[in-house]
Design an enzyme around this catalytic site. Structure first.
Site, PDB file in Angstrom:
ATOM      1  N   ASP A  52      16.369   5.858  94.270  1.00 19.25           N
ATOM      2  CA  ASP A  52      17.744   6.200  93.908  1.00 19.25           C
ATOM      3  C   ASP A  52      18.003   7.702  93.982  1.00 19.25           C
ATOM      4  O   ASP A  52      19.138   8.122  94.190  1.00 19.25           O
ATOM      5  CB  ASP A  52      18.087   5.673  92.532  1.00 19.25           C
ATOM      6  CG  ASP A  52      18.305   4.167  92.518  1.00 19.25           C
ATOM      7  OD1 ASP A  52      18.290   3.552  93.596  1.00 19.25           O
ATOM      8  OD2 ASP A  52      18.477   3.603  91.425  1.00 19.25           O
ATOM      9  N   TYR A  55      23.585 -10.474  86.662  1.00 19.70           N
ATOM     10  CA  TYR A  55      24.642 -10.562  87.659  1.00 19.70           C
ATOM     11  C   TYR A  55      24.425 -11.712  88.619  1.00 19.70           C
ATOM     12  O   TYR A  55      23.314 -12.110  88.907  1.00 19.70           O
ATOM     13  CB  TYR A  55      24.856  -9.249  88.404  1.00 19.70           C
ATOM     14  CG  TYR A  55      23.655  -8.584  89.018  1.00 19.70           C
ATOM     15  CD1 TYR A  55      23.446  -8.611  90.389  1.00 19.70           C
ATOM     16  CD2 TYR A  55      22.754  -7.866  88.233  1.00 19.70           C
ATOM     17  CE1 TYR A  55      22.368  -7.963  90.953  1.00 19.70           C
ATOM     18  CE2 TYR A  55      21.681  -7.213  88.791  1.00 19.70           C
ATOM     19  CZ  TYR A  55      21.491  -7.268  90.166  1.00 19.70           C
ATOM     20  OH  TYR A  55      20.418  -6.621  90.744  1.00 19.70           O
ATOM     21  N   HIS A  92      24.131   1.179  94.542  1.00 16.75           N
ATOM     22  CA  HIS A  92      23.580   0.301  95.574  1.00 16.75           C
ATOM     23  C   HIS A  92      24.633  -0.642  96.157  1.00 16.75           C
ATOM     24  O   HIS A  92      25.605  -0.965  95.503  1.00 16.75           O
ATOM     25  CB  HIS A  92      22.483  -0.597  94.993  1.00 16.75           C
ATOM     26  CG  HIS A  92      21.411   0.125  94.263  1.00 16.75           C
ATOM     27  ND1 HIS A  92      20.888  -0.346  93.093  1.00 16.75           N
ATOM     28  CD2 HIS A  92      20.756   1.282  94.530  1.00 16.75           C
ATOM     29  CE1 HIS A  92      19.946   0.477  92.669  1.00 16.75           C
ATOM     30  NE2 HIS A  92      19.851   1.481  93.516  1.00 16.75           N
ATOM     31  N   LYS A 142      29.491  -9.323  93.582  1.00 16.68           N
ATOM     32  CA  LYS A 142      28.697  -9.484  92.367  1.00 16.68           C
ATOM     33  C   LYS A 142      29.622  -9.675  91.169  1.00 16.68           C
ATOM     34  O   LYS A 142      30.672  -9.046  91.087  1.00 16.68           O
ATOM     35  CB  LYS A 142      27.835  -8.244  92.118  1.00 16.68           C
ATOM     36  CG  LYS A 142      26.824  -7.964  93.194  1.00 16.68           C
ATOM     37  CD  LYS A 142      26.113  -6.650  92.920  1.00 16.68           C
ATOM     38  CE  LYS A 142      25.193  -6.299  94.071  1.00 16.68           C
ATOM     39  NZ  LYS A 142      24.672  -4.930  93.929  1.00 16.68           N
TER      40      LYS A 142
END
Length: 181
Positions: A170, A132, A62, A72
Site C-alpha cells: 500500500d 464486504y 484498492h 462491493k
C-alpha cells in the site's frame, strides 16, 4: 432500509432498520429482494470477505480492474472505521473525488462502492472486524490502486501519520495522476 445517494454517482450509503430492545439489537445485514427494490440494482454478490484490523491499520486504496472489477457492499461488524470511496473511473465527471463516512457497530451503515471506484479504510477503534460482499471474484493480476496520501485526494484519515500502519504494497501504490495515465 433507507438508501442515500452520495455526491459520487453510484456510491450509496445504506442504513438498515435496527430493532433494539432490552436483549440487544437485530437487523438484516443483507436481503437480496429488499436491496434490489430499494437500490434498483440487480447485483449478484458471489464472494464475502472479512478482515480484522488493529487501531491505525490503513487498508487501501484498492480496486480490481477490467473484467475482474468489483462492486462491493462494505460494513463493520465490530468496532469503527473511516471508510473512503474514490471515483477512479477515468471518464467520470467526479474522477478523483472522494466520499468518506464513519462505519461502526453502532450505526450499522453500509457503503455500496461501484466498479471502478477505489476503496480504503482506517481502523479508528482498538480493533475492527470489517466485512464486504463482492459481485466478482478476486483476481490478483487485476489489482490496482492509488496511494493513500496523494495530495490531490487530500484525505483526512483522522489519525496522526505516526499512528498509521500500512502494508509495504500500500505504501508503493501510484499517485492519482500516474493511475490516470
Amino acid at each position: 432500509m433507507t438508501v442515500e445517494k452520495t455526491p459520487l454517482e453510484g456510491c450509496l450509503l445504506i442504513k438498515p432498520r435496527v430493532f433494539k430492545d432490552e436483549r440487544g439489537s437485530f437487523f438484516e445485514s443483507y436481503n437480496h429482494q429488499v436491496f434490489q427494490k430499494e437500490t434498483g440494482l440487480h447485483l449478484e454478490f458471489i464472494q464475502d470477505n472479512q478482515s480484522i484490523s488493529q487501531r491505525g491499520a490503513l487498508r487501501g486504496i484498492h480496486l480490481q480492474t477490467g473484467a475482474h472489477a468489483q462492486t462491493k457492499l462494505v460494513r463493520v461488524v465490530r468496532g469503527e472505521v473511516l471508510d473512503v470511496a474514490v471515483d477512479l473511473r477515468k471518464d467520470s465527471s467526479t474522477f478523483g473525488k472522494i466520499y468518506a463516512t464513519i462505519l461502526n457497530d453502532e450505526n450499522n451503515h453500509q457503503l455500496l462502492i461501484p466498479k471502478g471506484f477505489g476503496h480504503g479504510f482506517i481502523t479508528l477503534s482498538n480493533k475492527a472486524i470489517f466485512a464486504y460482499k463482492c459481485d466478482n471474484y478476486y483476481h490478483k493480476a487485476s489489482e490496482a490502486g492509488v496511494i493513500y496520501n496523494d495530495p490531490s485526494l487530500n484525505i483526512d484519515w483522522m489519525l496522526p501519520k505516526e499512528e498509521l500502519i500500512l502494508s509495504e504494497k500500500d505504501q508503493e501504490l501510484p499517485s492519482l495522476e500516474n493511475f490516470r495515465s
